[in-house]
Design a protein around this motif. Structure first.
Motif, PDB file in Angstrom:
ATOM      1  N   UNK A  20       0.832  -1.198   0.000  1.00 45.23           N
ATOM      2  CA  UNK A  20       0.000   0.000   0.000  1.00 45.23           C
ATOM      3  C   UNK A  20       0.869   1.251   0.000  1.00 45.23           C
ATOM      4  N   UNK A  21       1.973   1.235   0.752  1.00 46.18           N
ATOM      5  CA  UNK A  21       2.866   2.393   0.809  1.00 46.18           C
ATOM      6  C   UNK A  21       3.520   2.635  -0.548  1.00 46.18           C
ATOM      7  N   UNK A  22       3.698   1.605  -1.351  1.00 45.24           N
ATOM      8  CA  UNK A  22       4.353   1.732  -2.643  1.00 45.24           C
ATOM      9  C   UNK A  22       3.453   2.365  -3.695  1.00 45.24           C
ATOM     10  N   UNK A  23       2.173   2.436  -3.456  1.00 47.14           N
ATOM     11  CA  UNK A  23       1.261   3.041  -4.423  1.00 47.14           C
ATOM     12  C   UNK A  23       1.493   4.547  -4.483  1.00 47.14           C
ATOM     13  N   UNK A  24       1.454   5.121  -5.685  1.00 49.32           N
ATOM     14  CA  UNK A  24       1.680   6.560  -5.805  1.00 49.32           C
ATOM     15  C   UNK A  24       0.492   7.370  -5.282  1.00 49.32           C
ATOM     16  N   UNK A  49       0.402   3.619 -11.519  1.00 44.73           N
ATOM     17  CA  UNK A  49       0.348   2.170 -11.273  1.00 44.73           C
ATOM     18  C   UNK A  49      -0.751   1.471 -12.079  1.00 44.73           C
ATOM     19  N   UNK A  50      -1.713   2.229 -12.574  1.00 44.40           N
ATOM     20  CA  UNK A  50      -2.773   1.660 -13.405  1.00 44.40           C
ATOM     21  C   UNK A  50      -2.618   2.053 -14.876  1.00 44.40           C
ATOM     22  N   UNK A  79      -4.681   7.111  -2.973  1.00 50.95           N
ATOM     23  CA  UNK A  79      -4.071   5.950  -3.616  1.00 50.95           C
ATOM     24  C   UNK A  79      -5.204   5.063  -4.109  1.00 50.95           C
ATOM     25  N   UNK A  80      -4.946   4.405  -5.216  1.00 50.64           N
ATOM     26  CA  UNK A  80      -5.966   3.549  -5.818  1.00 50.64           C
ATOM     27  C   UNK A  80      -5.279   2.349  -6.458  1.00 50.64           C
ATOM     28  N   UNK A  89     -10.311   2.993  -4.128  1.00 52.80           N
ATOM     29  CA  UNK A  89      -9.521   3.958  -3.373  1.00 52.80           C
ATOM     30  C   UNK A  89      -9.152   3.299  -2.054  1.00 52.80           C
ATOM     31  N   UNK A  90      -7.829   3.252  -1.773  1.00 58.25           N
ATOM     32  CA  UNK A  90      -7.349   2.615  -0.555  1.00 58.25           C
ATOM     33  C   UNK A  90      -7.045   3.631   0.545  1.00 58.25           C
ATOM     34  N   UNK A  91      -6.714   4.869   0.144  1.00 58.04           N
ATOM     35  CA  UNK A  91      -6.483   5.929   1.111  1.00 58.04           C
ATOM     36  C   UNK A  91      -6.838   7.252   0.451  1.00 58.04           C
ATOM     37  N   UNK A  92      -7.265   8.215   1.275  1.00 61.37           N
ATOM     38  CA  UNK A  92      -7.584   9.539   0.756  1.00 61.37           C
ATOM     39  C   UNK A  92      -7.424  10.552   1.886  1.00 61.37           C
ATOM     40  N   UNK A  93      -6.801  11.670   1.562  1.00 57.45           N
ATOM     41  CA  UNK A  93      -6.640  12.745   2.540  1.00 57.45           C
ATOM     42  C   UNK A  93      -6.811  14.077   1.829  1.00 57.45           C
TER      43      UNK A  93
END
Length: 96
Positions: A20-24, A49-50, A79-80, A89-93
């Motif tokens: 997850x941390x590696x996702x842009x 990444x996609x 991140x997605x 979407x795995x994280x959003x801020x």
């Protein structure tokens, strides 16, 4: 045996966190939130990444609590990735 299982579970958790941390981080803007469907519409930049160019589209969210962090019109970083065949979407801020 217990030590082996503990070490194995630690390794699996570390690998998941690294993945997850590696996702842009992608820049975007929230266009719409659908809490009932657990989806968010984002206008976004390129997603490396996609191999996806910028556009506006609907994404599923991995955790419905993510939707409470933002509102329509917010500039965000997210991140997605593909999860079970769906762009998620795995994280959003909020962007600063």
């Amino acid at each position: 045996m217990k030590k082996v299982l503990t070490a194995l579970s630690t390794l699996v958790l570390a690998a998941a966190a690294f993945a997850q941390a590696a996702l842009p981080q992608v820049d975007g803007e929230v266009r719409k939130i659908d809490t009932d469907a657990k989806k968010i519409t984002l206008r976004h930049g390129d997603i490396p990444n996609l191999e996806m160019t910028g556009m506006t589209m609907v994404f599923r969210v991995s955790d419905p609590a993510l939707l409470a962090k933002v509102k329509a019109g917010d500039k965000v970083k997210f991140t997605v990735d593909k999860v079970d065949g769906a762009l998620t979407v795995l994280s959003i801020t909020p962007a600063n």
